[in-house]
Design a protein around this motif. Sequence first.
Motif, mmCIF file in Angstrom:
data_model
loop_
_atom_site.group_PDB
_atom_site.id
_atom_site.type_symbol
_atom_site.label_atom_id
_atom_site.label_comp_id
_atom_site.label_asym_id
_atom_site.label_seq_id
_atom_site.Cartn_x
_atom_site.Cartn_y
_atom_site.Cartn_z
ATOM 1 N N GLN A 110 -13.937 51.830 19.229
ATOM 2 C CA GLN A 110 -13.885 50.693 18.003
ATOM 3 C C GLN A 110 -13.585 49.341 18.626
ATOM 4 O O GLN A 110 -12.988 49.491 19.704
ATOM 5 C CB GLN A 110 -12.711 51.255 17.281
ATOM 6 C CG GLN A 110 -12.936 52.329 16.511
ATOM 7 C CD GLN A 110 -11.584 52.779 15.721
ATOM 8 O OE1 GLN A 110 -10.382 52.493 16.008
ATOM 9 N NE2 GLN A 110 -11.616 53.676 14.688
ATOM 10 N N GLY A 111 -14.426 48.598 18.189
ATOM 11 C CA GLY A 111 -14.134 46.965 18.271
ATOM 12 C C GLY A 111 -15.213 46.776 19.601
ATOM 13 O O GLY A 111 -15.743 47.531 20.125
ATOM 14 N N GLY A 112 -15.162 45.421 19.657
ATOM 15 C CA GLY A 112 -15.862 44.890 20.735
ATOM 16 C C GLY A 112 -17.361 45.023 20.851
ATOM 17 O O GLY A 112 -17.996 45.493 19.826
ATOM 18 N N GLY A 113 -18.075 44.621 21.732
ATOM 19 C CA GLY A 113 -19.627 44.924 21.866
ATOM 20 C C GLY A 113 -20.065 46.094 22.818
ATOM 21 O O GLY A 113 -19.188 46.556 23.165
ATOM 22 N N PRO A 114 -21.166 46.337 22.952
ATOM 23 C CA PRO A 114 -21.728 47.500 23.826
ATOM 24 C C PRO A 114 -21.080 47.422 25.276
ATOM 25 O O PRO A 114 -20.536 48.392 25.644
ATOM 26 C CB PRO A 114 -23.314 47.149 23.828
ATOM 27 C CG PRO A 114 -23.747 46.500 22.589
ATOM 28 C CD PRO A 114 -22.669 45.380 22.328
ATOM 29 N N SER A 115 -21.144 46.274 25.853
ATOM 30 C CA SER A 115 -20.550 46.197 27.324
ATOM 31 C C SER A 115 -19.137 46.595 27.304
ATOM 32 O O SER A 115 -18.646 47.134 28.138
ATOM 33 C CB SER A 115 -20.939 44.625 27.826
ATOM 34 O OG SER A 115 -20.374 44.632 28.986
ATOM 35 N N GLY A 116 -18.247 45.828 26.465
ATOM 36 C CA GLY A 116 -16.813 46.177 26.268
ATOM 37 C C GLY A 116 -16.609 47.699 25.852
ATOM 38 O O GLY A 116 -15.778 48.341 26.678
ATOM 39 N N GLN A 117 -17.450 48.236 25.155
ATOM 40 C CA GLN A 117 -17.228 49.606 24.722
ATOM 41 C C GLN A 117 -17.552 50.562 25.957
ATOM 42 O O GLN A 117 -16.822 51.417 26.098
ATOM 43 C CB GLN A 117 -18.123 49.907 23.640
ATOM 44 C CG GLN A 117 -17.646 49.362 22.252
ATOM 45 C CD GLN A 117 -18.573 49.774 21.068
ATOM 46 O OE1 GLN A 117 -19.441 50.470 21.132
ATOM 47 N NE2 GLN A 117 -17.877 49.304 19.767
ATOM 48 N N ALA A 118 -18.655 50.284 26.536
ATOM 49 C CA ALA A 118 -18.964 51.075 27.918
ATOM 50 C C ALA A 118 -17.926 51.052 28.899
ATOM 51 O O ALA A 118 -17.482 52.104 29.549
ATOM 52 C CB ALA A 118 -20.536 50.562 28.432
ATOM 53 N N SER A 119 -17.282 49.781 29.132
ATOM 54 C CA SER A 119 -16.375 49.840 30.118
ATOM 55 C C SER A 119 -15.259 50.499 29.827
ATOM 56 O O SER A 119 -14.338 51.125 30.218
ATOM 57 C CB SER A 119 -15.868 48.277 30.389
ATOM 58 O OG SER A 119 -17.147 47.765 31.029
ATOM 59 N N ALA A 120 -14.633 50.386 28.557
ATOM 60 C CA ALA A 120 -13.658 51.075 28.040
ATOM 61 C C ALA A 120 -13.766 52.524 27.907
ATOM 62 O O ALA A 120 -12.609 53.163 28.509
ATOM 63 C CB ALA A 120 -13.301 50.686 26.477
ATOM 64 N N ILE A 121 -14.826 53.223 27.765
ATOM 65 C CA ILE A 121 -15.050 54.581 27.730
ATOM 66 C C ILE A 121 -14.964 54.772 29.394
ATOM 67 O O ILE A 121 -14.575 55.861 29.711
ATOM 68 C CB ILE A 121 -16.291 54.845 27.377
ATOM 69 C CG1 ILE A 121 -16.519 54.474 25.607
ATOM 70 C CG2 ILE A 121 -16.760 56.292 27.404
ATOM 71 C CD1 ILE A 121 -17.712 54.686 24.995
ATOM 72 N N GLY A 122 -15.741 53.975 30.211
ATOM 73 C CA GLY A 122 -15.634 54.239 31.505
ATOM 74 C C GLY A 122 -14.130 54.550 32.290
ATOM 75 O O GLY A 122 -14.018 55.355 32.981
ATOM 76 N N VAL A 123 -13.298 53.510 31.599
ATOM 77 C CA VAL A 123 -11.786 53.632 32.057
ATOM 78 C C VAL A 123 -11.257 55.145 31.728
ATOM 79 O O VAL A 123 -10.539 55.520 32.464
ATOM 80 C CB VAL A 123 -11.112 52.449 31.695
ATOM 81 C CG1 VAL A 123 -9.620 52.740 31.707
ATOM 82 C CG2 VAL A 123 -11.459 51.234 32.428
ATOM 83 N N ALA A 124 -11.429 55.240 30.460
ATOM 84 C CA ALA A 124 -10.982 56.534 29.873
ATOM 85 C C ALA A 124 -11.396 57.735 30.538
ATOM 86 O O ALA A 124 -10.803 58.581 30.843
ATOM 87 C CB ALA A 124 -11.321 56.805 28.495
ATOM 88 N N VAL A 125 -12.904 57.747 30.871
ATOM 89 C CA VAL A 125 -13.295 58.756 31.595
ATOM 90 C C VAL A 125 -12.908 58.993 32.875
ATOM 91 O O VAL A 125 -12.569 59.954 33.424
ATOM 92 C CB VAL A 125 -15.006 58.893 31.753
ATOM 93 C CG1 VAL A 125 -15.702 59.774 32.609
ATOM 94 C CG2 VAL A 125 -15.533 58.855 30.361
ATOM 95 N N ALA A 126 -12.598 57.808 33.692
ATOM 96 C CA ALA A 126 -12.242 58.016 34.980
ATOM 97 C C ALA A 126 -10.742 58.639 34.906
ATOM 98 O O ALA A 126 -10.080 59.501 35.973
ATOM 99 C CB ALA A 126 -12.171 56.783 35.611
ATOM 100 N N ARG A 127 -10.094 58.145 33.735
ATOM 101 C CA ARG A 127 -8.446 58.665 33.788
ATOM 102 C C ARG A 127 -8.519 60.253 33.535
ATOM 103 O O ARG A 127 -7.604 61.168 34.181
ATOM 104 C CB ARG A 127 -7.680 57.940 32.852
ATOM 105 C CG ARG A 127 -7.273 56.560 33.274
ATOM 106 C CD ARG A 127 -7.006 55.935 32.047
ATOM 107 N NE ARG A 127 -6.029 54.411 32.539
ATOM 108 C CZ ARG A 127 -5.741 53.735 31.745
ATOM 109 N NH1 ARG A 127 -5.216 53.971 30.618
ATOM 110 N NH2 ARG A 127 -5.214 52.472 32.204
#
Length: 172
Positions: A110-127
């Motif tokens: 939720q929130g932000g644009g595509p780039s921010g959302q992709a980076s947020a998902i990337g952090v969650a996936v790495a964790r």
Amino acid sequence: MALLLARTRTLAAQDIEVKHLLEKFVPVGDALERPAPVRPVLDKDGRSYTTGSRKTARAQCWLVKGDGHVYVNGVKLNEYFAERTDAEAVIRPFEAVDQLAQYNVWAIVQGGGPSGQASAIGVAVARGVAVHDPATEPVLKELGLTKIDTRQVERKKTGQPKARKKNAWVKR
């Protein structure tokens, strides 16, 4: 300040008189010792639940052993992100530890644009990968994939065209 608090906690652990003195300043119901951080674990179904954020985007992510399906808000990865670089940011943790197509991912963002959302998902996936395979955690940390990037957009100031841009100075 944090160093001073850490020092007083170690003193309290060593000397009972210091501990009793410090307990006067701790709110009722709180402990003088800091509790150990809770580490994410797999649930009974073998899923890991992790979170990540970037700019104003917040992502929740569930990982389970599978064959590489990635869904973002119920939509396949390549359909959700129009830019290829955004989809690659989500997949990057798998490539870093050579575990591509070994996990299924469900992400809610939720929130932000595509780039921010992709980076947020990337952090969650790495964790999540680090929860499933703790041996990969040092590699992911070294590459900076598990750390949240806390930078935010600077606000525009009044009397200026942008956050940092100034109007041209005129002598007369």
